[in-house]
Design a protein around this motif. Structure first.
Motif, PDB file in Angstrom:
ATOM      1  N   MET A   1       0.826  -1.206   0.000  1.00 28.37           N
ATOM      2  CA  MET A   1       0.000   0.000   0.000  1.00 28.37           C
ATOM      3  C   MET A   1       0.857   1.252   0.000  1.00 28.37           C
ATOM      4  O   MET A   1       1.939   1.276   0.597  1.00 28.37           O
ATOM      5  N   TYR A   2       0.360   2.293  -0.667  1.00 25.27           N
ATOM      6  CA  TYR A   2       0.979   3.619  -0.658  1.00 25.27           C
ATOM      7  C   TYR A   2      -0.108   4.660  -0.462  1.00 25.27           C
ATOM      8  O   TYR A   2      -1.229   4.512  -0.971  1.00 25.27           O
ATOM      9  N   GLY A   3       0.229   5.738   0.228  1.00 21.56           N
ATOM     10  CA  GLY A   3      -0.707   6.843   0.380  1.00 21.56           C
ATOM     11  C   GLY A   3      -1.975   6.455   1.118  1.00 21.56           C
ATOM     12  O   GLY A   3      -1.965   5.595   1.995  1.00 21.56           O
TER      13      GLY A   3
ATOM     14  N   ARG B   1      -6.720  -0.315   5.092  1.00 23.80           N
ATOM     15  CA  ARG B   1      -6.829  -1.344   6.136  1.00 23.80           C
ATOM     16  C   ARG B   1      -6.841  -2.706   5.461  1.00 23.80           C
ATOM     17  O   ARG B   1      -7.449  -2.864   4.401  1.00 23.80           O
ATOM     18  N   VAL B   2      -6.180  -3.672   6.080  1.00 21.87           N
ATOM     19  CA  VAL B   2      -6.070  -5.023   5.509  1.00 21.87           C
ATOM     20  C   VAL B   2      -6.486  -6.052   6.554  1.00 21.87           C
ATOM     21  O   VAL B   2      -5.932  -6.078   7.659  1.00 21.87           O
ATOM     22  N   GLY B   3      -7.434  -6.893   6.195  1.00 19.98           N
ATOM     23  CA  GLY B   3      -7.844  -7.965   7.090  1.00 19.98           C
ATOM     24  C   GLY B   3      -6.899  -9.150   6.984  1.00 19.98           C
ATOM     25  O   GLY B   3      -6.513  -9.541   5.878  1.00 19.98           O
TER      26      GLY B   3
ATOM     27  N   ALA C   1      -2.450   3.625   8.914  1.00 22.05           N
ATOM     28  CA  ALA C   1      -2.507   5.001   9.410  1.00 22.05           C
ATOM     29  C   ALA C   1      -1.117   5.494   9.794  1.00 22.05           C
ATOM     30  O   ALA C   1      -0.381   4.825  10.516  1.00 22.05           O
ATOM     31  N   GLY C   2      -0.767   6.669   9.288  1.00 23.07           N
ATOM     32  CA  GLY C   2       0.512   7.272   9.612  1.00 23.07           C
ATOM     33  C   GLY C   2       1.683   6.773   8.811  1.00 23.07           C
ATOM     34  O   GLY C   2       2.808   7.244   8.993  1.00 23.07           O
ATOM     35  N   ALA C   3       1.455   5.820   7.912  1.00 25.73           N
ATOM     36  CA  ALA C   3       2.538   5.256   7.099  1.00 25.73           C
ATOM     37  C   ALA C   3       2.326   5.613   5.631  1.00 25.73           C
ATOM     38  O   ALA C   3       1.250   5.364   5.089  1.00 25.73           O
ATOM     39  N   GLU C   4       3.329   6.161   4.994  1.00 30.40           N
ATOM     40  CA  GLU C   4       3.220   6.470   3.571  1.00 30.40           C
ATOM     41  C   GLU C   4       3.272   5.196   2.748  1.00 30.40           C
ATOM     42  O   GLU C   4       2.683   5.113   1.671  1.00 30.40           O
ATOM     43  N   GLU C   5       3.969   4.178   3.245  1.00 26.75           N
ATOM     44  CA  GLU C   5       4.017   2.887   2.561  1.00 26.75           C
ATOM     45  C   GLU C   5       3.978   1.780   3.603  1.00 26.75           C
ATOM     46  O   GLU C   5       4.593   1.881   4.657  1.00 26.75           O
ATOM     47  N   LEU C   6       3.203   0.722   3.308  1.00 25.82           N
ATOM     48  CA  LEU C   6       3.081  -0.385   4.242  1.00 25.82           C
ATOM     49  C   LEU C   6       2.727  -1.653   3.464  1.00 25.82           C
ATOM     50  O   LEU C   6       1.987  -1.605   2.477  1.00 25.82           O
ATOM     51  N   ALA C   7       3.278  -2.767   3.926  1.00 27.02           N
ATOM     52  CA  ALA C   7       3.028  -4.059   3.288  1.00 27.02           C
ATOM     53  C   ALA C   7       2.594  -5.063   4.338  1.00 27.02           C
ATOM     54  O   ALA C   7       3.015  -4.993   5.496  1.00 27.02           O
ATOM     55  N   VAL C   8       1.755  -6.012   3.921  1.00 27.73           N
ATOM     56  CA  VAL C   8       1.293  -7.091   4.792  1.00 27.73           C
ATOM     57  C   VAL C   8       1.427  -8.396   4.024  1.00 27.73           C
ATOM     58  O   VAL C   8       0.868  -8.544   2.932  1.00 27.73           O
ATOM     59  N   ALA C   9       2.181  -9.353   4.590  1.00 29.88           N
ATOM     60  CA  ALA C   9       2.387 -10.643   3.927  1.00 29.88           C
ATOM     61  C   ALA C   9       2.151 -11.770   4.914  1.00 29.88           C
ATOM     62  O   ALA C   9       2.561 -11.682   6.074  1.00 29.88           O
ATOM     63  N   THR C  10       1.509 -12.837   4.443  1.00 27.57           N
ATOM     64  CA  THR C  10       1.232 -13.993   5.297  1.00 27.57           C
ATOM     65  C   THR C  10       1.754 -15.265   4.653  1.00 27.57           C
ATOM     66  O   THR C  10       1.549 -15.507   3.465  1.00 27.57           O
ATOM     67  N   SER C  11       2.440 -16.073   5.453  1.00 26.10           N
ATOM     68  CA  SER C  11       2.849 -17.414   5.037  1.00 26.10           C
ATOM     69  C   SER C  11       2.214 -18.410   5.994  1.00 26.10           C
ATOM     70  O   SER C  11       2.159 -18.170   7.197  1.00 26.10           O
ATOM     71  N   GLY C  12       1.740 -19.524   5.445  1.00 28.00           N
ATOM     72  CA  GLY C  12       1.108 -20.521   6.302  1.00 28.00           C
ATOM     73  C   GLY C  12       0.593 -21.698   5.514  1.00 28.00           C
ATOM     74  O   GLY C  12       0.832 -21.822   4.308  1.00 28.00           O
TER      75      GLY C  12
ATOM     76  N   VAL D   1       4.321  -7.388   8.899  1.00 32.49           N
ATOM     77  CA  VAL D   1       3.958  -6.034   8.495  1.00 32.49           C
ATOM     78  C   VAL D   1       5.227  -5.185   8.454  1.00 32.49           C
ATOM     79  O   VAL D   1       6.008  -5.179   9.403  1.00 32.49           O
ATOM     80  N   GLY D   2       5.447  -4.493   7.339  1.00 32.61           N
ATOM     81  CA  GLY D   2       6.620  -3.642   7.195  1.00 32.61           C
ATOM     82  C   GLY D   2       6.465  -2.766   5.968  1.00 32.61           C
ATOM     83  O   GLY D   2       5.468  -2.863   5.244  1.00 32.61           O
ATOM     84  N   PRO D   3       7.425  -1.913   5.678  1.00 33.35           N
ATOM     85  CA  PRO D   3       7.272  -0.998   4.545  1.00 33.35           C
ATOM     86  C   PRO D   3       7.353  -1.669   3.185  1.00 33.35           C
ATOM     87  O   PRO D   3       6.744  -1.201   2.227  1.00 33.35           O
ATOM     88  N   SER D   4       8.093  -2.776   3.069  1.00 38.98           N
ATOM     89  CA  SER D   4       8.362  -3.406   1.774  1.00 38.98           C
ATOM     90  C   SER D   4       7.797  -4.810   1.707  1.00 38.98           C
ATOM     91  O   SER D   4       8.107  -5.666   2.548  1.00 38.98           O
ATOM     92  N   LEU D   5       6.977  -5.092   0.670  1.00 41.10           N
ATOM     93  CA  LEU D   5       6.411  -6.430   0.533  1.00 41.10           C
ATOM     94  C   LEU D   5       7.472  -7.450   0.125  1.00 41.10           C
ATOM     95  O   LEU D   5       7.368  -8.624   0.480  1.00 41.10           O
ATOM     96  N   THR D   6       8.496  -7.025  -0.607  1.00 39.58           N
ATOM     97  CA  THR D   6       9.575  -7.945  -0.963  1.00 39.58           C
ATOM     98  C   THR D   6      10.120  -8.617   0.286  1.00 39.58           C
ATOM     99  O   THR D   6      10.256  -9.847   0.351  1.00 39.58           O
TER     100      THR D   6
END
Length: 261
Positions: free
Chosen positions: A139-141, A150-152, A169-180, A207-212
Motif C-alpha cells: 500500500m501507498y498513500g 486497512r487489511v484484514g 494510518a501514519g505510514a506512507e508505505e506499508l506491506a502485509v504478507a502472510t505465510s502458512g 507487516v513492514g514498509p516493503s512487501l519484498t
C-alpha cells in the motif's frame, strides 16, 4: 451520496502467476494512472514468463538446468537472485532460493513483483495505491483524505474469520504478507532438510514498509517455528508480526498493537 473530496477510483483484477492480482488505485491524472496500470500488468506477465519454474522455457527453468548463465538472463533475474541471497543471509539460511537442489526464487518473486507494480502506480501520481497479490498487499498513500488503507488478516483456524485488521494510518508505505498452511497446505520448505517445514505454526503475518522483505521474512519465520521466529522478527528493524500456532495461540511482536485498527 458521493464524497466531493474522494479521489477518482480505478480498480482491476488480473489472473497471472497462478493467482489473482487486485489493484485499487485512487487519484492522479486518469490517463497517466491507467497507462501505469497497463504497464504494471504487462510487467507481471513478463515476470511470470521469466521466473515461472513451471514453464520449461522460462529463463529461470533454463538457468536451473544450466542451459544459460545468470549473465545471459534479463537483468531482473540477477536482481531477484541478489535479493534472495540477502534474505538468506539475514535469516541465517532459513530463507532460500533453492528447492530440491535447483534455483527457485518463487519465495521472493511475488512480493517483489507486487511491490514493483504498486511503486509504478505511485510514481505515476496516484494518491493511494493498494495492490494485492494472492493475499499479500503493498500500500501507498491513502484511499481517501483522512482514511487509511486497512487489511484484514485471515484466521487460519476459522475459515471466513479475521485474526486481525492492520491499519496503514501514519505510514506512507506499508506491506502485509502472510505465510502458512491454510491456503496451500504444507508448501513451505525447511532449507536445512529440503522437506516441508514441520513447526508449531499455522500462519505468520509480517507487516513492514516493503512487501519484498515482508513476504520473505514471513516464509523464513514460519520455517523457524514460533519461538525462534518471533525472537528473530523482533530483531528486525521496522517489522511487526503476528504468529498463530496450531494450538490457537497468538503471539506477536511488541509494536504490532500500534498497527492494528
Amino acid at each position: 451520496m458521493t464524497d466531493p473530496e474522494a479521489p477518482p477510483v480505478l480498480r482491476h483484477a488480473e489472473e497471472v502467476m497462478g493467482t489473482v492480482f487486485s489493484f485499487d488505485v485512487r487519484g492522479g491524472e486518469p490517463e497517466a494512472v491507467r497507462a501505469a496500470l497497463e504497464e504494471a500488468i504487462a510487467h507481471l506477465h513478463r515476470v511470470d514468463e521469466v521466473f515461472s519454474p513451471y514453464r520449461e522455457d522460462s529463463r529461470i527453468s533454463r538457468l536451473a538446468r544450466g542451459e544459460v548463465s545468470a549473465e545471459d538472463c534479463d537483468p531482473e533475474v540477477a536482481e531477484v537472485l541478489a535479493l534472495g541471497a540477502e534474505a538468506e543471509q539475514v535469516s541465517d539460511g532459513w530463507f532460500s532460493t533453492r528447492f530440491a537442489g535447483r534455483i527457485d526464487p518463487t519465495g521472493i518473486v511475488k512480493g517483489w513483483a507486487v511491490e514493483r507494480a504498486a511503486r509504478r502506480l505511485a510514481a505515476a501520481g496516484a494518491s493511494g495505491v493498494s495492490v494485492n497479490g494472492g493475499g499479500d498487499v503493498q500500500m501507498y498513500g491513502m484511499p481517501e483524505p483522512h482514511r487509511p488503507w486497512r487489511v484484514g488478516v485471515s484466521d487460519p483456524l476459522r475459515p471466513g474469520g479475521l485474526a486481525a485488521v492492520v491499519s496503514a494510518a501514519g505510514a506512507e508505505e506499508l506491506a502485509v504478507a502472510t505465510s502458512g498452511t491454510a491456503e496451500r497446505g504444507a508448501h513451505i520448505v525447511d532449507p536445512r532438510t529440503g522437506r516441508s517445514a514441520v513447526t508449531d505454526l499455522v500462519a505468520v503475518t509480517v507487516v513492514g514498509p516493503s512487501l519484498t522483505w515482508a513476504d520473505a521474512w514471513a516464509t523464513a519465520a514460519f520455517a523457524m517455528g514460533s519461538r525462534a521466529g518471533l525472537a528473530w522478527l523482533e530483531s528486525l528493524p521496522d517489522v511487526e508480526a503476528l504468529l498463530i500456532t496450531a494450538g490457537d495461540e497468538v503471539r506477536c511482536t511488541g509494536g504490532l498493537a500500534a498497527r492494528l485498527g
